[in-house]
Design a protein around this motif. Sequence first.
Motif, short mmCIF file in Angstrom:
data_model
loop_
_atom_site.label_atom_id
_atom_site.label_comp_id
_atom_site.label_asym_id
_atom_site.label_seq_id
_atom_site.Cartn_x
_atom_site.Cartn_y
_atom_site.Cartn_z
N LYS A 248 -0.71 4.51 12.95
CA LYS A 248 -1.47 5.04 11.43
C LYS A 248 -0.47 5.78 10.76
CE LYS A 248 -5.45 2.92 11.95
NZ LYS A 248 -5.50 2.57 13.24
N ARG A 249 0.42 6.52 11.65
CA ARG A 249 1.48 7.52 10.88
C ARG A 249 2.51 6.38 10.52
NH1 ARG A 249 2.59 11.55 16.04
NH2 ARG A 249 2.39 9.34 16.94
N GLY A 250 2.79 5.36 11.19
CA GLY A 250 3.73 4.52 10.39
C GLY A 250 3.29 3.71 9.26
N ILE A 251 2.09 3.56 9.30
CA ILE A 251 1.41 3.10 8.25
C ILE A 251 1.44 4.24 6.81
CG2 ILE A 251 -0.67 2.22 6.63
CD1 ILE A 251 -1.72 1.31 9.58
N ARG A 252 1.49 5.34 7.03
CA ARG A 252 1.39 6.35 6.16
C ARG A 252 2.93 6.45 5.69
NH1 ARG A 252 -3.32 9.27 5.19
NH2 ARG A 252 -4.78 8.77 6.81
N ARG A 253 3.86 6.32 6.48
CA ARG A 253 5.06 6.50 6.18
C ARG A 253 5.71 5.34 5.20
NH1 ARG A 253 5.95 8.21 11.70
NH2 ARG A 253 6.44 6.11 12.19
N TYR A 254 5.19 3.83 5.60
CA TYR A 254 5.39 2.95 4.77
C TYR A 254 4.66 3.15 3.25
CZ TYR A 254 7.13 -0.20 8.35
OH TYR A 254 8.11 -0.87 9.19
N VAL A 255 3.59 3.69 3.40
CA VAL A 255 2.66 3.73 2.12
C VAL A 255 3.42 4.76 1.24
CG1 VAL A 255 0.52 4.41 1.12
CG2 VAL A 255 0.47 3.15 2.98
N THR A 256 4.00 6.01 2.00
CA THR A 256 4.56 6.88 0.83
C THR A 256 5.61 6.47 0.37
OG1 THR A 256 3.73 8.59 2.39
CG2 THR A 256 5.56 9.33 1.15
N ARG A 257 6.52 5.58 1.10
CA ARG A 257 7.82 5.00 0.70
C ARG A 257 7.45 4.09 -0.42
NH1 ARG A 257 10.68 0.24 3.86
NH2 ARG A 257 10.87 -1.08 1.85
N PHE A 258 6.50 3.31 -0.23
CA PHE A 258 6.19 2.34 -1.38
C PHE A 258 5.62 2.92 -2.69
CE2 PHE A 258 5.35 -1.00 2.11
CZ PHE A 258 6.59 -1.41 2.04
N SER A 259 4.70 4.05 -2.43
CA SER A 259 4.13 4.78 -3.55
C SER A 259 5.12 5.42 -4.49
CB SER A 259 3.31 5.70 -3.06
OG SER A 259 2.26 5.27 -2.40
N ASN A 260 6.16 5.81 -3.82
CA ASN A 260 7.38 6.69 -4.49
C ASN A 260 8.25 5.65 -5.05
OD1 ASN A 260 7.21 9.35 -3.99
ND2 ASN A 260 7.61 9.19 -1.97
N GLU A 261 8.36 4.34 -4.50
CA GLU A 261 9.15 3.34 -5.35
C GLU A 261 8.43 2.68 -6.43
OE1 GLU A 261 9.81 -0.18 -2.44
OE2 GLU A 261 10.84 1.09 -1.27
N LEU A 262 7.18 2.68 -6.35
CA LEU A 262 6.31 2.46 -7.51
C LEU A 262 6.41 3.36 -8.77
CD1 LEU A 262 3.26 0.79 -5.92
CD2 LEU A 262 4.82 -0.52 -7.24
N VAL A 263 6.32 4.61 -8.45
CA VAL A 263 6.29 5.84 -9.32
C VAL A 263 7.87 5.96 -9.90
CG1 VAL A 263 6.43 8.17 -9.64
CG2 VAL A 263 4.65 7.26 -8.24
N ASP A 264 8.75 5.48 -9.11
CA ASP A 264 10.19 5.37 -9.79
C ASP A 264 10.28 4.32 -10.94
OD1 ASP A 264 11.14 7.38 -8.03
OD2 ASP A 264 11.97 6.20 -6.67
N ARG A 265 9.56 3.31 -10.74
CA ARG A 265 9.57 2.30 -11.91
C ARG A 265 9.32 2.78 -13.21
NH1 ARG A 265 7.26 -2.80 -8.29
NH2 ARG A 265 8.83 -2.82 -6.66
#
Length: 463
Positions: A126-143
């Motif tokens: 679950k911690r790995g999932i949260r790391r992925y989601v945080t990364r993807f979320s920031n990628e989307l916000v960057d757009r």
Amino acid sequence: MPPPQCPAAHGPGGVTRLYGPEAENNPMGLYERLRKEHGQVAPVLLHGDLPAWLVLGYRENLDVARTPSRFSRDSRLWREAREGRLTPTHPLAPIATWQAVCVFADGQQHERWRGAVNDSIARFDKRGIRRYVTRFSNELVDRFCASGRADLVHQFAEQLPMMAMTQLLGMPEAYGPRLVNAARDMIKGSATAVESNEYVQETLRKLVARKHVEPGADFTSWLLEHPAGLTDDEVQQHLRLVLIAAYETTANLIANTLKMVLTDVRFRASLAGGHMTLPDAVEQVLWDEPPFITILGRWATQDTELAGQQIKEGDALVLGLAAANMDTVVRPDPDIPIHGNRSHLAFSGGQHECPGQDVGRAIADTGIDALLLRLPDLTMAVEESELRYSSALMSRHLLELPAKFTPQQPAPPEAAEKPGPAAPDRVAQPVQPVATPAPPAHAPTAPGSRSWWRSLRSWLRRW
């Protein structure tokens, strides 16, 4: 919306249609009208005027979900299917035609398939999932962060779950955009639902073939190697089930939670003041606006009675999850917040309760948390009355959620958090959500100013 007496809202015998303008424009209003007219179980018509029963009561939904001896998940029992009225091209065929997956089985077969799914989901870190989601979320916000405006449905809520699911299933990220459209189209039961289903099936067929050659630390590989010995077709069908169900529920959950945070002043104040955590907020939305408003379905194994209605062997039943969550039996006053209460039916109940609900919660609250940290002054760009919805048999979702905020530069590449390994052999512990509510309303919201950062650091220390 046509009035209840309008012929468009009714079919043969005056039975209410669970499709068409009234059902699509105001499903909750329709459910309450049916409850007043028929009680906790109401006769309805599905696409093509196929007869069914809509279960509206909380207790009645649990009764149906928990007694497979009376109400089976095997759709081959459906009289309409046996008599040829559910054709291969029918809009409901992709979600109602029997398939070799756990949601269409009971007893030992269900235990075998569901066991493989449960065990494979349990291997996620679950911690790995949260790391992925945080990364993807920031990628989307960057757009979109430099523009100062965004549609949080199309640019965030609809993108994030599929980015996460393709990662967890071991699929290339490039598959995501078209799968988003296909998944939504199938759930709608539209005229092109069958074609969308074929695209999803072919994509997953190729994925299974590749994982035989290149296995990895992902859900697909774990299903293939599970001791239950699932065939390639069984693996493919369960991947389809997980992908569609997880995507639709999580996308709707993110959109509905963001809408509540942005439109309900008391709701956001509770988050900012520490009276409610983000997981609490997600749970409240699961009560008020569940991602699936109904589920088709269950099929009667025998003639039986339910809430005064005479159910015949072979009848179809639709679980009314949204209606059950508003039943006065469990919610005498729907305006009173429900904190920390997971007894809602947003994920159904009984043996077929959603096995991946904690993964969905983790994606939703982690993604929203990351978004609010990046854009703490996020506000609505339109009036709430201007928001539009699209409804189908099983789901109701926001079409757009326009928002505005102070423009900012994308995060530098070196600041992006690198996701860790998926830890395939680690048995996941129960999800412990790390919630971070929106900053207090009185805090300065000009990113880059020292006072803003001091306020943010002080706020984080309190949490």
